[in-house]
Scaffold this active site. Structure first.
Site, PDB file in Angstrom:
ATOM      1  CB  SER A  97     -15.098 -25.860  20.621  1.00 57.14           C
ATOM      2  OG  SER A  97     -15.995 -26.739  21.251  1.00 57.14           O
ATOM      3  CE  LYS A 172     -15.188 -29.436  23.665  1.00 61.81           C
ATOM      4  NZ  LYS A 172     -16.126 -29.077  22.612  1.00 61.81           N
ATOM      5  CE  LYS A 240     -12.487 -25.904  16.152  1.00 60.77           C
ATOM      6  NZ  LYS A 240     -12.927 -25.599  17.552  1.00 60.77           N
TER       7      LYS A 240
END
Length: 293
Positions: A97, A172, A240
């Site tokens: 990701s 995502k 993140k």
């Protein structure tokens, strides 16, 4: 036909993907800097490789499961990286990701070296990987996304081509915004139920099928209520992803006030030393002295 797959990154997520690929009959070459993680897969039938280049040279498909765009770039284009060993036309499937802009550049650089690239981040975590039930959102050329499915069908129940390179990573980020807000909402609701004297463990069944229902409510409300902090994910990984979502929002001039607040809570917990804990540890934000924990 048996697929020849290289796996670069055998951590919690990569390890689960590797285990599933082995269980479904794929030949797996694996490389990770942490040899102990590699050995777990070797014990299940994988072949350990000395470098990412060596692993890629033994495969037609290279799956990456890494923690950041910088690590992905180093693993692919660094010394003894994937690009140094991969055959022309090898398909790189990045299940990490990472930032969509970084992905577009990685895909372009791979193309310059005669390699193909699909970004295919995931939702569902290690438990879903182990049973082949991941949700994958893919970006890349249509023919490459279709080719990637030859391998990814073994780990995924839902696989959608979202558009060109980077589109999977953008999707995502949207997934992570929805998940993070839902985690926070369910944790907050759990605290209210506990304080109000309602049996929190009955809530998932009581709300099942209604508008408030969700996979996160069904799985995590009991975990929040019982302080079940076993690790299937990490709070700092969500930080993140929320940082990346906020960066994208700034570039697109999108207002995201709830995401901003949610990100701050995650940052607070990470600063308090809980970054390595599962999302279930969001309950620490709602901790009360009388809980005695």
């Amino acid at each position: 036909m048996t697929n020849k797959v290289a796996l670069i990154g055998a951590g919690a997520m990569g390890g689960a993907i590797g285990e599933r690929l082995l269980a479904t009959g794929n030949r797996l070459a694996v490389f990770d800097l942490d040899k102990a993680k590699v050995e777990v897969l070797v014990a299940k039938g994988a072949t350990a490789m000395a470098s990412a280049a060596e692993a890629a040279g033994a495969a037609d498909y290279v799956i990456l499961s890494l923690n950041s765009a910088a690590i992905v770039r180093r693993a692919v284009f660094g010394d003894a990286g994937v690009a140094a060993g991969a055959k022309p036309g090898t398909l790189i499937i990045d299940m990490s990701s990472i930032d969509p802009d970084a992905t577009r550049q990685l895909a372009a650089d791979a193309s310059d070296k005669g390699l193909r690239w699909v970004d295919s981040p995931l939702s569902g975590g290690a438990p879903k990987a182990l049973i082949g039930a991941l949700t994958l959102m893919a970006g890349g050329e249509a023919k490459d996304v279709a080719d990637a499915h030859t391998v990814l069908r073994d780990v995924a129940a839902n696989y959608t081509h979202m558009g060109p390179a980077g589109a999977g990573q953008t999707t995502k980020l949207i997934n992570q915004v929805l998940c993070a807000l839902n985690f926070m909402a369910v944790a907050e609701a759990t605290r209210l139920a506990l304080d109000a004297g309602v049996d929190a463990l009955k809530i998932p069944q009581a709300l099942k099928g209604g508008r408030a229902d969700s996979a996160i409510l069904q799985e995590y409300l009991p975990r929040f209520a019982t302080r079940d902090y076993r690790r299937t994910g990490r709070i700092d990984n969500m930080v993140k992803d929320l940082n990346a979502a906020q960066d994208l929002a700034r570039r697109t001039h999108t207002a995201m006030p709830l995401t901003a607040l949610c990100a701050e809570v995650h940052r607070l917990l990470t600063a308090a030393g809980l970054g390595g804990e599962d999302q279930a540890a969001l309950m620490e934000f709602f901790q009360r002295k009388e809980d005695g924990k």
